[in-house]
Design an enzyme around this catalytic site. Structure first.
Site, PDB file in Angstrom:
ATOM      1  N   ARG A  47      -1.410  -6.276  -8.033  1.00  0.00           N
ATOM      2  CA  ARG A  47      -0.057  -6.808  -8.132  1.00  0.00           C
ATOM      3  C   ARG A  47       0.077  -7.929  -8.875  1.00  0.00           C
ATOM      4  NH1 ARG A  47      -2.711  -8.587  -1.793  1.00  0.00           N
ATOM      5  NH2 ARG A  47      -4.742  -8.353  -3.421  1.00  0.00           N
ATOM      6  N   HIS A  71       1.056  -0.855  -0.114  1.00  0.00           N
ATOM      7  CA  HIS A  71       0.071   0.074   0.098  1.00  0.00           C
ATOM      8  C   HIS A  71       0.697   1.295   0.572  1.00  0.00           C
ATOM      9  CE1 HIS A  71      -3.082  -3.038   2.039  1.00  0.00           C
ATOM     10  NE2 HIS A  71      -3.684  -2.579   1.382  1.00  0.00           N
ATOM     11  N   SER A 108      -2.751  -7.771   2.841  1.00  0.00           N
ATOM     12  CA  SER A 108      -3.124  -7.498   4.593  1.00  0.00           C
ATOM     13  C   SER A 108      -3.282  -9.233   4.986  1.00  0.00           C
ATOM     14  CB  SER A 108      -4.506  -7.004   5.119  1.00  0.00           C
ATOM     15  OG  SER A 108      -3.977  -4.922   3.973  1.00  0.00           O
ATOM     16  N   LYS A 122     -17.677  -6.446   7.182  1.00  0.00           N
ATOM     17  CA  LYS A 122     -16.456  -7.737   7.686  1.00  0.00           C
ATOM     18  C   LYS A 122     -16.043  -7.300   9.407  1.00  0.00           C
ATOM     19  CE  LYS A 122     -13.870  -6.632   3.732  1.00  0.00           C
ATOM     20  NZ  LYS A 122     -12.037  -6.375   2.740  1.00  0.00           N
TER      21      LYS A 122
END
Ligand code: PNS
Length: 177
Positions: free
Chosen positions: A97, A24, A135, A48
């Site tokens: 990515r 990030h 993450s 979440k």
């Protein structure tokens, strides 16, 4: 013709950031090379179950970018494009990515464009060395006793250790933040 903005160009970099990784940070650095300010916008998502509360994530990002007024942090709920419009940002930054990220990101970008054609999504690629960093994996590796010091800024390692009650592992020299 490009509109001149009184406070310079602002790009929103949205995400969960639970927690931020060096991937990030790499995207933020790239964003700063193109835009005057980058605002990391943390989605408040009641569905979440994050490791870090929204407040903790804000504090982590503030600490990682202390002394850098070009990086801002905020939270939002509701539609991302509505948030971007409200804060005067005409660009959304997302990191890609690998090709596996692309399909989801492409769908989101096109949906966001349909919702608000004035807001452009810009994809940026982090350094290849972060292509496998997420993450989710950082949290899993740390909780299982692995070393994550090259994958996250020191503030994140410290907060992970406090949160999980695990001592920090001595490691190689880390990226300075
Ligand atoms: O880091 P993440 O969890 O992949 O980020 C996803 C995020 C926050 C960018 C995305 O879920 C989002 O924008 N949510 C806000 C709600 C919204 O605007 N939904 C429509 C997107 S097409």
């Amino acid at each position: 013709m490009k509109k001149k903005r009184p406070n310079g160009s602002l790009a929103v970099f949205p995400g969960s950031f639970d927690p931020i990784t060096n991937g990030h940070l790499d995207i933020v650095d790239r964003g700063l090379a193109v835009f005057d300010r980058v605002r990391m916008a943390i989605l408040m998502n009641p569905e979440k179950q994050p490791l870090f509360t929204v407040g903790e994530r804000v504090a982590i990002i503030r600490e990682a970018y202390r002394g850098n007024p070009r990086v801002e942090v905020d939270t939002f709920s509701g539609l991302l494009v509505d948030y971007a419009e409200k804060v005067g940002a005409s660009v959304i930054i997302r990191g890609i990515r690998a090709i596996s990220d692309f399909e989801y990101e492409f769908q989101m970008a096109l949906m966001n464009r349909r919702l608000n054609p004035q807001i452009e999504t810009v994809f940026m690629m982090p350094a290849e060395s972060y292509s496998y960093v997420s993450s989710r994996l950082v949290k899993e590796v740390f909780q299982l006793g692995g070393r994550v010091s090259d994958l996250v800024p020191p503030v994140v390692e410290k907060r992970l250790s406090e949160k999980c009650g695990t001592p920090l592992k001595p490691g190689r020299a880390r990226r300075k933040r």
